[in-house]
Design a protein around this motif. Structure first.
Motif: not given
Length: 243
Positions: A65, A104-106, A124-125, A127, A193-194, A196
């Protein structure tokens, strides 16, 4: 001046040069042409194969992170699930990683299964799940994990005054778990973590390593794959990378 330090430094470098990542054994073959259209099935397969091969803690992963200033930090955590929503892990939202994810949500995840010569890198992002889902995640863990979560409470990553303080907190938490096996820690949070981007890395004996990257596509024309094997219709793009 510095002779002893120079000798120690050279010995250390010699140690590093003599180390080997793997100790023999046949590496599994990986043909990227047979990889699925999405990364999740391949990830589940690789983790299952790591477990079947006896890799210790195949579900442990490095979580990266960054704080509000962009300074990165790393730690090792456990994967709680991997499904259509993403890769799941838990921690206290008041911990360093929880605070950094709020700013920082990544994040990035890294798996390394040495015996198989395999790595998986995911970015990824992130949530945060709601209180009920987070509490259910904690209840699904072992009594020892619940004890640790209750003992730390919202203090994870804070300065500890003494080890005795930690021992007393764990003893109180252990007694509470015995009385309340469904107890929850209010700050415990399930994160998802979604992805990408997901990269699969297979080591090869002659260092002709295979790297297959999935990237989330922004869109595109419907239909087929291009001559490089990439999905042209949205969803995921697949690319080979130089090792």
């Amino acid at each position: 001046m510095g002779g002893v330090d120079d000798e120690a430094a050279e010995e250390f470098r010699a140690l590093l040069r003599g180390l080997r990542v793997r100790d023999g054994g046949e590496l599994p073959a990986f043909d990227p042409a047979t990889a699925p259209d999405e990364p999740l099935p391949l990830f589940r397969q690789w983790l299952r194969e790591a477990a079947e091969a006896g890799v210790p803690g195949p579900h442990t992963m490095t979580l990266a992170t960054a704080d509000a200033d962009g300074r990165p930090s790393l730690r090792t955590v456990m994967l709680h699930d991997a499904d259509a929503h993403g890769w799941h892990f838990g921690t206290h939202r008041t911990s360093r990683k929880g605070l950094e994810l709020a700013a920082r949500p990544y994040a990035a995840l890294g798996f390394h299964w040495t015996a198989l010569g395999r790595q998986v890198r995911i970015g990824g992002r992130v949530t945060a799940a709601g209180p009920e889902e987070s509490a259910a995640d904690l209840r699904g863990r072992s009594p020892a994990a619940l004890t640790a979560a209750l003992a730390g409470g919202g203090r994870q990553s804070e300065v500890l005054g003494s080890y005795g303080e930690l021992e007393r907190a764990f003893e109180a938490a252990r007694e509470r778990v015995e009385r309340e096996p469904d107890a929850t820690a209010p700050s415990w949070t399930l994160y998802v973590l979604t992805a990408d981007e997901v990269e699969f890395y297979q080591e090869e004996e002659h260092r002709r390593h295979v790297r297959l990257r999935y990237r989330r596509a922004a869109g595109g024309d419907e239909g087929g794959r291009d001559e490089g094997g990439r999905d042209e219709g949205g969803g995921w793009l697949r690319e080979l990378l130089w090792p």
